[in-house]
Design a protein around this motif. Structure first.
Motif, mmCIF file in Angstrom:
data_model
loop_
_atom_site.group_PDB
_atom_site.id
_atom_site.type_symbol
_atom_site.label_atom_id
_atom_site.label_comp_id
_atom_site.label_asym_id
_atom_site.label_seq_id
_atom_site.Cartn_x
_atom_site.Cartn_y
_atom_site.Cartn_z
ATOM 1 N N GLN A 203 31.794 -10.057 -7.013
ATOM 2 C CA GLN A 203 31.354 -8.878 -6.245
ATOM 3 C C GLN A 203 32.499 -7.862 -6.099
ATOM 4 O O GLN A 203 32.714 -7.288 -5.039
ATOM 5 C CB GLN A 203 30.846 -9.305 -4.867
ATOM 6 N N GLY A 204 33.225 -7.690 -7.180
ATOM 7 C CA GLY A 204 34.358 -6.767 -7.159
ATOM 8 C C GLY A 204 34.012 -5.453 -7.836
ATOM 9 O O GLY A 204 32.865 -5.207 -8.230
ATOM 10 N N TYR A 205 35.041 -4.660 -7.972
ATOM 11 C CA TYR A 205 34.878 -3.319 -8.562
ATOM 12 C C TYR A 205 36.235 -2.902 -9.120
ATOM 13 O O TYR A 205 37.260 -3.516 -8.785
ATOM 14 C CB TYR A 205 34.363 -2.323 -7.520
ATOM 15 N N PRO A 206 36.254 -1.864 -9.943
ATOM 16 C CA PRO A 206 37.517 -1.539 -10.626
ATOM 17 C C PRO A 206 38.596 -0.978 -9.700
ATOM 18 O O PRO A 206 38.289 -0.240 -8.766
ATOM 19 C CB PRO A 206 37.111 -0.471 -11.644
ATOM 20 N N GLY A 207 39.842 -1.317 -10.001
ATOM 21 C CA GLY A 207 40.962 -0.733 -9.268
ATOM 22 C C GLY A 207 41.186 0.707 -9.684
ATOM 23 O O GLY A 207 41.719 1.514 -8.928
ATOM 24 N N HIS A 208 40.804 1.030 -10.902
ATOM 25 C CA HIS A 208 40.833 2.432 -11.362
ATOM 26 C C HIS A 208 39.424 2.761 -11.829
ATOM 27 O O HIS A 208 38.965 2.282 -12.865
ATOM 28 C CB HIS A 208 41.829 2.605 -12.505
ATOM 29 N N GLN A 209 38.753 3.591 -11.045
ATOM 30 C CA GLN A 209 37.385 3.967 -11.397
ATOM 31 C C GLN A 209 37.365 4.721 -12.727
ATOM 32 O O GLN A 209 38.272 5.497 -13.024
ATOM 33 C CB GLN A 209 36.805 4.867 -10.289
ATOM 34 N N GLU A 210 36.368 4.470 -13.493
ATOM 35 C CA GLU A 210 36.153 5.121 -14.796
ATOM 36 C C GLU A 210 34.893 4.549 -15.426
ATOM 37 O O GLU A 210 34.015 5.259 -15.914
ATOM 38 C CB GLU A 210 37.380 4.939 -15.703
ATOM 39 N N ILE A 211 34.789 3.196 -15.345
ATOM 40 C CA ILE A 211 33.649 2.554 -16.002
ATOM 41 C C ILE A 211 32.332 2.993 -15.363
ATOM 42 O O ILE A 211 31.288 3.000 -16.024
ATOM 43 C CB ILE A 211 33.784 1.013 -15.986
ATOM 44 N N GLU A 212 32.390 3.426 -14.112
ATOM 45 C CA GLU A 212 31.151 3.845 -13.445
ATOM 46 C C GLU A 212 30.499 4.986 -14.217
ATOM 47 O O GLU A 212 29.293 4.996 -14.451
ATOM 48 C CB GLU A 212 31.437 4.301 -12.005
ATOM 49 N N LEU A 213 31.310 5.978 -14.607
ATOM 50 C CA LEU A 213 30.727 7.129 -15.318
ATOM 51 C C LEU A 213 30.402 6.762 -16.766
ATOM 52 O O LEU A 213 29.441 7.273 -17.354
ATOM 53 C CB LEU A 213 31.632 8.373 -15.220
ATOM 54 N N ALA A 214 31.193 5.837 -17.318
ATOM 55 C CA ALA A 214 30.957 5.423 -18.707
ATOM 56 C C ALA A 214 29.638 4.654 -18.826
ATOM 57 O O ALA A 214 28.874 4.852 -19.779
ATOM 58 C CB ALA A 214 32.115 4.558 -19.186
ATOM 59 N N LEU A 215 29.379 3.788 -17.851
ATOM 60 C CA LEU A 215 28.130 3.011 -17.900
ATOM 61 C C LEU A 215 26.907 3.932 -17.844
ATOM 62 O O LEU A 215 25.863 3.636 -18.434
ATOM 63 C CB LEU A 215 28.086 2.010 -16.739
ATOM 64 N N ILE A 216 27.045 5.038 -17.134
ATOM 65 C CA ILE A 216 25.907 5.976 -17.069
ATOM 66 C C ILE A 216 25.679 6.594 -18.456
ATOM 67 O O ILE A 216 24.544 6.760 -18.902
ATOM 68 C CB ILE A 216 26.131 7.074 -16.007
ATOM 69 N N LYS A 217 26.781 6.905 -19.136
ATOM 70 C CA LYS A 217 26.636 7.454 -20.501
ATOM 71 C C LYS A 217 25.947 6.433 -21.400
ATOM 72 O O LYS A 217 25.098 6.776 -22.219
ATOM 73 C CB LYS A 217 28.006 7.808 -21.094
ATOM 74 N N LEU A 218 26.350 5.172 -21.220
ATOM 75 C CA LEU A 218 25.764 4.121 -22.060
ATOM 76 C C LEU A 218 24.281 3.936 -21.718
ATOM 77 O O LEU A 218 23.445 3.732 -22.610
ATOM 78 C CB LEU A 218 26.531 2.809 -21.841
ATOM 79 N N TYR A 219 23.990 4.049 -20.448
ATOM 80 C CA TYR A 219 22.590 3.952 -20.016
ATOM 81 C C TYR A 219 21.768 5.087 -20.632
ATOM 82 O O TYR A 219 20.665 4.872 -21.144
ATOM 83 C CB TYR A 219 22.522 4.011 -18.485
ATOM 84 N N ARG A 220 22.321 6.287 -20.610
ATOM 85 C CA ARG A 220 21.557 7.432 -21.121
ATOM 86 C C ARG A 220 21.235 7.258 -22.602
ATOM 87 O O ARG A 220 20.222 7.724 -23.081
ATOM 88 C CB ARG A 220 22.330 8.741 -20.904
ATOM 89 N N ILE A 221 22.132 6.593 -23.316
ATOM 90 C CA ILE A 221 21.920 6.490 -24.754
ATOM 91 C C ILE A 221 21.091 5.257 -25.127
ATOM 92 O O ILE A 221 20.370 5.266 -26.120
ATOM 93 C CB ILE A 221 23.273 6.546 -25.501
ATOM 94 N N THR A 222 21.185 4.198 -24.300
ATOM 95 C CA THR A 222 20.458 2.964 -24.641
ATOM 96 C C THR A 222 19.204 2.776 -23.804
ATOM 97 O O THR A 222 18.368 1.934 -24.124
ATOM 98 C CB THR A 222 21.339 1.721 -24.364
ATOM 99 N N ASN A 223 19.141 3.515 -22.670
ATOM 100 C CA ASN A 223 18.037 3.346 -21.725
ATOM 101 C C ASN A 223 18.030 1.982 -21.058
ATOM 102 O O ASN A 223 17.009 1.567 -20.510
ATOM 103 C CB ASN A 223 16.697 3.546 -22.442
ATOM 104 N N LYS A 224 19.157 1.295 -21.123
ATOM 105 C CA LYS A 224 19.198 -0.055 -20.546
ATOM 106 C C LYS A 224 19.571 0.046 -19.054
ATOM 107 O O LYS A 224 20.698 0.403 -18.699
ATOM 108 C CB LYS A 224 20.224 -0.899 -21.316
ATOM 109 N N ASP A 225 18.596 -0.282 -18.224
ATOM 110 C CA ASP A 225 18.747 -0.086 -16.781
ATOM 111 C C ASP A 225 19.928 -0.877 -16.192
ATOM 112 O O ASP A 225 20.539 -0.443 -15.219
ATOM 113 C CB ASP A 225 17.437 -0.499 -16.089
ATOM 114 N N ALA A 226 20.249 -2.043 -16.791
ATOM 115 C CA ALA A 226 21.326 -2.875 -16.241
ATOM 116 C C ALA A 226 22.646 -2.096 -16.162
ATOM 117 O O ALA A 226 23.441 -2.305 -15.238
ATOM 118 C CB ALA A 226 21.506 -4.112 -17.114
ATOM 119 N N TYR A 227 22.868 -1.211 -17.112
ATOM 120 C CA TYR A 227 24.122 -0.441 -17.098
ATOM 121 C C TYR A 227 24.144 0.514 -15.902
ATOM 122 O O TYR A 227 25.164 0.670 -15.227
ATOM 123 C CB TYR A 227 24.308 0.351 -18.404
ATOM 124 N N LEU A 228 23.009 1.148 -15.669
ATOM 125 C CA LEU A 228 22.920 2.066 -14.539
ATOM 126 C C LEU A 228 23.086 1.299 -13.229
ATOM 127 O O LEU A 228 23.795 1.734 -12.315
ATOM 128 C CB LEU A 228 21.551 2.766 -14.572
#
Ligand code: FUB
Ligand code: ZN
Length: 647
Positions: free
Chosen positions: A182-207
């Motif tokens: 139940q952790g999260y990144p020490g340097h945020q970045e993946i949050e915005l990247a996962l949204i990009k991946l979601y937009r391209i794959t439509n895979k809800d788990a990333y969002l």
């Protein structure tokens, strides 16, 4: 959660003098230069080792990991810039190199999808044991962004598949369930990247994972404290900043003021804004707006620089905007570009585009010299080289751009921002085409199911006359929304030669024009562009009694090589007449500003340190150049804020 993507991505090719030149510099100089850097082939720069790290992780070379724990991200950002570059300028040789790097990344990936050369080489049994400091999720984030860009540019899926495998693995490891971290990144970045991946794959788990990281951050029991305890690490974290440093001091939705490391903050705010527009969730929307207002109305420099404090590369407090000791990391301003872009996705208000424009023309591109092989990490608004040399509290400021850095985050970040600049010009929402920025380009869109091409011609940012040719494949009824820049006092618009009424059609800084558009419909825009004297809010202690010059979106500065030394002894009285002149031969072609100022009369060696004798002044001709281009001739003093009066 609705999970709908509102904006459709247009295809845009930038071809204007200003940006095309910058893009070409990145394509011809920066990308090859950085490729050499990543391969340790620059004789006068610090070694990177980034490519070797991947080779060692893939088991293809012997050796130790070298560099920062996030060294992989330099390769990711380079690949992302390459992708944007290939999108507009095919280059088979470069694409082959990129494909080889992608193959190498694939070979360095572990069977379960894990990808990080530091841990793979150095501490293979310690994955995810120090999220707070060690950047594993940050590195994955940058690689995901690069993979999405590469897929969009080339249609090749290999990199995307590698990063989907990595994201699938991360999605299985992190989350709300008992068996997950139940952790999260020490340097945020993946949050915005996962949204990009979601937009391209439509895979809800990333969002969902992106949302989870935001919602989990700062909650009690505090993940980083538990994690540190597990590592038997009881050292204090980041001095007085503590967990403000990485914005985990309190749950994200309680945060109303920007604190801590500016790049971490701004990447997180970007994700919050995008999640706000995708989910329509009011908590995200309100948090994004509160933070935006705090940063842009109380903590942002005129240049779009953010992060006033060198300690922790961090935000300071409201109105604390020192000009000479500020940090203003290039990456932080680049992050502000992304954030402004997502705020615009969330709601169409010109104030967001105004900030976007301010940052792209000033505090980001100041990070690179005109030739593209020297860089600033810190972007001060005032420099006195002898002071930098002698004062510890100025040590982080460099009087000249550097060839490369041990922490080389900024140069490749700038490369990806410049090569993707065209992505910020437009957005299409429902049946409306928004024009947020003016720059020469050709764009292709689908509106109401019909292809529409837009051609913008302009000599912006030096002149603000813009011609826009609208050509739908067949007559098409839709709305074109044109931004009136915040700096413009008077604008005119004609369509097919007829004056269009701006006042009656203006909302939140955009002029809405609905009509049945036909091939070659011509819009002519004219924005009055004058030299403006800008003053700060009186709460900004450093700038009281001072003035800065801006013309259109460009912020100006004075430099020693034009105005002599001791720039603090110069004043620009309120009634001084100022003129703007385009000089083709100056700094690759810029408009400079000149006018009559005053200067404290020369002091002699015998002048006392303190005296009751009144000061005298004489007239001088002042010359100001665009801030972004400072230190491209000779190093020396520079300042943006100039005294208004001397006596
Ligand atoms: O930690 C990764 C990057 O390096 C940060 O974003 C920059 O501020 C630099 O510290
Ligand atoms: Zn940086």
């Amino acid at each position: 959660m609705k999970g709908h993507a509102k904006d459709i991505k247009p295809k845009v090719t930038v071809n204007d003098r200003f940006w095309k030149r910058k893009i070409e510099v990145v394509q011809k100089e920066v990308i090859p230069y950085q490729w050499k850097a990543l391969n340790d082939q620059l004789s006068d720069a610090k070694p990177s080792h980034a490519i070797r790290n991947f080779k060692i992780a893939a088991g293809e070379e012997e050796g130790e990991f070298y560099g920062k724990v996030f060294q992989d991200s330099d390769v990711a950002k380079w690949l992302e810039a390459v992708a944007y570059s290939l999108e507009t300028l095919p280059n088979p040789d470069l694409e082959t190199i990129a494909d080889e790097v992608i193959d190498l990344i694939g070979r360095a990936q572990q069977n379960d999808g894990y990808l990080n050369t530091y841990y793979t080489i150095k501490e293979p049994n310690k994955r995810w044991t120090n999220l707070r400091d060690n950047h594993e999720l940050y590195v994955s984030g940058h690689l995901i962004e690069a993979a999405v860009a590469y897929y969009e540019a080339t249609g090749k899926k290999k990199f995307l598949n590698i990063m989907c495998k990595n994201a699938d693995y991360i999605t299985s490891v992190f989350g709300p369930h008992k068996h997950q971290i139940q952790g999260y990144p020490g340097h945020q970045e993946i949050e915005l990247a996962l949204i990009k991946l979601y937009r391209i794959t439509n895979k809800d788990a990333y969002l969902q994972l992106s949302k989870f990281f935001i919602e989990q951050r700062g909650k009690e029991p505090h993940y980083f404290k538990l994690e540190a305890k597990k590592r038997n690490d009881d050292r204090p974290f980041r001095g007085e900043l503590k967990y403000k440093y990485n914005q985990s001091h309190t749950p994200v939705f309680n945060q109303t003021e920007a604190v801590g490391h500016a790049v971490r903050g701004v990447y997180m705010y970007t994700a919050i804004a995008e999640l706000a527009s995708i989910t329509g969730d009011n908590t995200f929307i309100e948090t994004a707006k509160k933070l935006w207002n705090n940063v842009t109305k109380k903590q942002m420099y005129l240049t779009g620089g953010i992060g006033a404090s060198p300690f922790g590369e961090a935000f300071s407090t409201d109105y604390d905007l020192p000009n000479d000791t500020c940090y203003n990391e290039t990456c932080a301003s680049i992050g502000l570009v992304f954030w402004a872009n997502r705020m615009l996705q969330m709601e169409k208000k010109a104030e967001y585009a105004d900030v976007l424009e301010r940052v792209i023309y000033n505090g980001t591109i100041s990070g690179m010299d005109l030739k593209g092989n020297k860089f600033f990490y810190v972007n001060p608004l005032e420099v006195t080289p002898e002071v930098i040399e002698n004062r510890h509290d100025h040590k982080h400021v460099k009087p000249e751009r550097q060839t490369w850095f041990k922490t080389a985050c900024c140069p490749p970040n700038l490369a990806r921002m410049v090569t993707s600049i065209g992505k910020h010009i437009y957005s299409v929402e429902d049946q409306q085409l928004f024009i947020h920025l003016y720059m020469g380009n050709e764009g292709e869109f689908i509106i109401n199911g019909t292809p529409v091409s837009i051609v913008q011609k302009t000599t912006y940012p030096w002149e603000a006359t813009v011609e826009i040719e609208v050509s739908p494949a067949q007559p098409n009824d839709f709305t074109l929304a044109l931004r009136i820049p915040g700096w413009c006092q008077h604008a005119t618009i004609t369509i097919q030669g007829e004056v269009f009424n701006i006042a009656d059609n203006l909302k939140d800084g955009y002029v809405y024009i609905r009509r049945n558009w036909k091939e070659n419909d011509l819009i002519q825009l004219h924005f009055q562009m004058e030299v403006q004297r800008i003053r700060s809010n009186p709460k900004v202690r450093e700038n009281v009694g001072k003035v800065a010059l801006q013309r259109g979106p460009i912020v100006y500065c004075i430099e020693e090589c034009d105005n002599g030394s001791d720039l603090h002894g110069i004043a620009l009285p309120s009634d001084a007449k100022l003129s703007a002149t385009y000089d083709e031969n100056l700094l690759n072609g810029v408009v400079y500003i000149s006018g009559e100022g005053k200067r404290i009369s020369e002091t002699s060696e015998k002048e006392e340190l303190y005296s009751t004798i009144p000061m005298t002044t004489n007239k001088v001709e002042l010359k100001a150049i665009p801030y972004y281009a400072w230190c491209n001739r000779k190093p020396g003093e520079m300042r943006v804020w100039i005294n208004n009066q001397l006596q």
